[in-house]
Design a protein around this motif. Structure first.
Motif, PDB file in Angstrom:
ATOM      1  N   GLY A  28     -28.766 -95.748  19.025  1.00 49.23           N
ATOM      2  CA  GLY A  28     -29.727 -96.729  18.537  1.00 49.23           C
ATOM      3  C   GLY A  28     -29.242 -97.588  17.395  1.00 49.23           C
ATOM      4  N   ARG A  31     -27.404-100.424  18.949  1.00 46.11           N
ATOM      5  CA  ARG A  31     -28.390-101.311  19.588  1.00 46.11           C
ATOM      6  C   ARG A  31     -29.075-102.201  18.556  1.00 46.11           C
ATOM      7  NH1 ARG A  31     -32.271 -97.623  20.891  1.00 46.11           N
ATOM      8  NH2 ARG A  31     -33.321 -98.197  18.956  1.00 46.11           N
ATOM      9  N   ASP A  32     -29.562-101.582  17.483  1.00 50.00           N
ATOM     10  CA  ASP A  32     -30.282-102.347  16.461  1.00 50.00           C
ATOM     11  C   ASP A  32     -29.348-103.311  15.718  1.00 50.00           C
ATOM     12  OD1 ASP A  32     -32.572-101.033  17.201  1.00 50.00           O
ATOM     13  OD2 ASP A  32     -32.499 -99.564  15.571  1.00 50.00           O
ATOM     14  N   ILE A 110     -28.585 -99.669  27.011  1.00 48.77           N
ATOM     15  CA  ILE A 110     -28.672-100.267  25.677  1.00 48.77           C
ATOM     16  C   ILE A 110     -28.456 -99.226  24.574  1.00 48.77           C
ATOM     17  CG2 ILE A 110     -30.157-102.168  26.400  1.00 48.77           C
ATOM     18  CD1 ILE A 110     -32.561-100.579  25.302  1.00 48.77           C
ATOM     19  N   ASN A 111     -28.492 -97.937  24.962  1.00 50.15           N
ATOM     20  CA  ASN A 111     -28.223 -96.862  23.998  1.00 50.15           C
ATOM     21  C   ASN A 111     -26.845 -96.247  24.226  1.00 50.15           C
ATOM     22  OD1 ASN A 111     -30.788 -97.156  22.859  1.00 50.15           O
ATOM     23  ND2 ASN A 111     -31.701 -95.700  24.304  1.00 50.15           N
ATOM     24  N   LEU A 113     -23.860 -97.209  23.797  1.00 52.90           N
ATOM     25  CA  LEU A 113     -22.873 -98.035  23.104  1.00 52.90           C
ATOM     26  C   LEU A 113     -22.249 -97.224  21.984  1.00 52.90           C
ATOM     27  CD1 LEU A 113     -25.155-101.178  22.845  1.00 52.90           C
ATOM     28  CD2 LEU A 113     -23.067-101.063  24.218  1.00 52.90           C
ATOM     29  N   ASP A 123     -18.308-100.506  25.224  1.00 53.91           N
ATOM     30  CA  ASP A 123     -19.461-100.753  26.099  1.00 53.91           C
ATOM     31  C   ASP A 123     -19.023-100.540  27.544  1.00 53.91           C
ATOM     32  OD1 ASP A 123     -21.728-101.605  27.385  1.00 53.91           O
ATOM     33  OD2 ASP A 123     -21.546-103.705  26.796  1.00 53.91           O
ATOM     34  N   GLY A 127     -24.106-102.490  28.420  1.00 59.99           N
ATOM     35  CA  GLY A 127     -25.266-102.386  27.543  1.00 59.99           C
ATOM     36  C   GLY A 127     -25.541-103.675  26.786  1.00 59.99           C
ATOM     37  N   GLU A 128     -24.474-104.346  26.332  1.00 63.22           N
ATOM     38  CA  GLU A 128     -24.670-105.606  25.597  1.00 63.22           C
ATOM     39  C   GLU A 128     -25.307-106.659  26.500  1.00 63.22           C
ATOM     40  OE1 GLU A 128     -22.065-107.132  22.429  1.00 63.22           O
ATOM     41  OE2 GLU A 128     -20.580-105.684  23.182  1.00 63.22           O
ATOM     42  N   LEU A 131     -28.899-105.873  26.776  1.00 58.51           N
ATOM     43  CA  LEU A 131     -29.569-106.271  25.531  1.00 58.51           C
ATOM     44  C   LEU A 131     -29.885-107.761  25.551  1.00 58.51           C
ATOM     45  CD1 LEU A 131     -27.720-104.413  22.610  1.00 58.51           C
ATOM     46  CD2 LEU A 131     -30.084-104.102  23.328  1.00 58.51           C
TER      47      LEU A 131
END
Length: 393
Positions: A28, A31-32, A110-111, A113, A123, A127-128, A131
């Protein structure tokens, strides 16, 4: 350039690497970071075993050591450090030197990564791209991921609520197919996810998924009272806290007691007290509107929740600032503001033993003062007590 939280944590990764192990930031926090959101918790995955991390760092706490996780405290910050999980049918299998296998076992792309201390992103599952497309999609087979941990079905809804993302079609179809597996998850884990779902900024999106998938049929209380959740369909606004959620639904059907709600969702006594405080205030409002007793008894921290539930139930538009202004204008705002104490009252009745009667008298005085039928003056309050002695007895 890396954000400050990662700069602070780099020493942890560097220390692990100095001892011959590999380590990455994962999940996370990456992701954030990519979404330019505030980074709250930084998680680290490593080839080192928990006992090896305990040897490397001075302050290590075994918060989830059975699953390979320990908490490292460094420079007043905490970092969850977890040993890589292997590519095996046992999702909690640890002790692998391969970050790739670890990422392949994560829930959503998305998690899944990872990032090294230089800020280079690993990645493996696009995931990117997901996102950027605002898409929630499982890593690999949705069936495999959800069977590994059925809580991920609810987590997909939770992420849609927090991020405003759509759920991938195949992922969604598998969620519907495998939702009966939710019954095998502990209520505590479900509650944690559902709180985040109900309070997410994009609750309106996840709520439509909740209705469409009928996952609510697998949730405490709702599975026996399926009509409850549908009352929200035209009033979808994020809640502030879970006590607010329980209060809203309890007031729709009071045959389901507050105790039943608290027990079914394994919630705390604190949440129970909040629900009681909220529902008492709302029942008072239903009869009397906004009044001094309501404002006095309602915990100021619950004002936002009170306004939300009232607006939902009565289609009103109460204003927070106006309520706060009225509360501050009360003659008293807490019992300590009363110009009389329990000791003063016992001196008026020296022949009586101490007991609940003192509390009852103070409660009556509070009400009389708040309703401006009695001045908050010690002499006048004592006279009132004497005049109402028979009633008090």
């Amino acid at each position: 350039m890396l954000d400050k939280p990662f700069k602070d944590a780099n020493i942890v990764i560097q220390t692990i690497e100095n001892h011959g192990y590999s380590a990455y930031y994962v999940g996370g926090c990456i992701r954030d970071y990519l979404l330019n959101k505030k980074i709250n918790d930084i998680d680290i995955a490593t080839s080192a075993l928990p006992e090896q991390i305990q040897e490397i760092f001075d302050r290590v706490f075994p918060v989830g050591i059975d699953h390979g996780t320990v908490l490292v405290r460094h420079n007043h910050n905490s970092y969850e450090v977890t040993t890589y999980r292997g590519k095996t049918d046992d999702r909690d299998k640890i002790n692998t030197n391969n970050i790739n296998d670890d990422l392949s076992r994560r829930d959503f792309t998305i998690n899944a990564l990872a990032m090294n201390k230089q800020g280079e992103i690993l990645d493996l599952f696009n995931g990117e791209n997901d996102l950027n497309n605002k898409l929630i999609k499982t890593v690999g087979s949705p069936e495999d991921r959800f069977k590994e941990d059925p809580l991920r079905i609810i987590r997909a809804l939770r992420f849609s609520s927090q991020l405003g993302f759509e759920i991938d079609k195949k992922t969604l179809e598998t969620m519907i197919e495998l939702k009966p597996l939710i019954k095998h998850i502990s209520i505590e884990r479900i509650t944690t996810e559902m709180i985040k779902l109900f309070t997410g900024n994009y609750f309106n999106i996840s709520f439509q998924y909740l209705l469409m998938t009928e996952i609510y049929n697998e949730l405490p209380i709702f599975k026996e009272h399926q009509q409850l959740i549908k009352h929200l369909s035209h009033n979808v606004v994020p809640f502030n806290q879970f006590s607010e959620v329980i209060s809203y639904f309890y007031l729709l059907d009071e045959s389901i007691s507050i105790n039943q709600w608290i027990a079914a969702w394994k919630e705390s006594n604190q949440v129970k007290r909040e629900v009681i405080n909220l529902t008492n205030a709302i029942k008072n409002y239903k009869i009397n509107g906004i009044n001094a007793i309501l404002l006095y008894e309602l915990n100021i921290e619950l004002f936002g929740s009170f306004i939300h539930v009232v607006n939902l139930h009565f289609k009103k538009s109460l204003n927070y600032d106006e309520l706060l202004k009225q509360k501050k204008a009360l003659i008293i705002n807490s019992r300590k503001d009363l110009n009389i104490t329990g000791y003063d009252i016992t001196r008026l009745f020296p022949e009586r033993k101490k007991g609940k009667w003192i509390e009852d008298i103070i409660s009556k005085i509070e009400k009389e003062v708040l309703l401006k039928r009695l001045n908050n003056d010690k002499k006048m309050i004592k006279e009132w007590i004497k005049c109402n002695r028979l009633e008090i007895n």
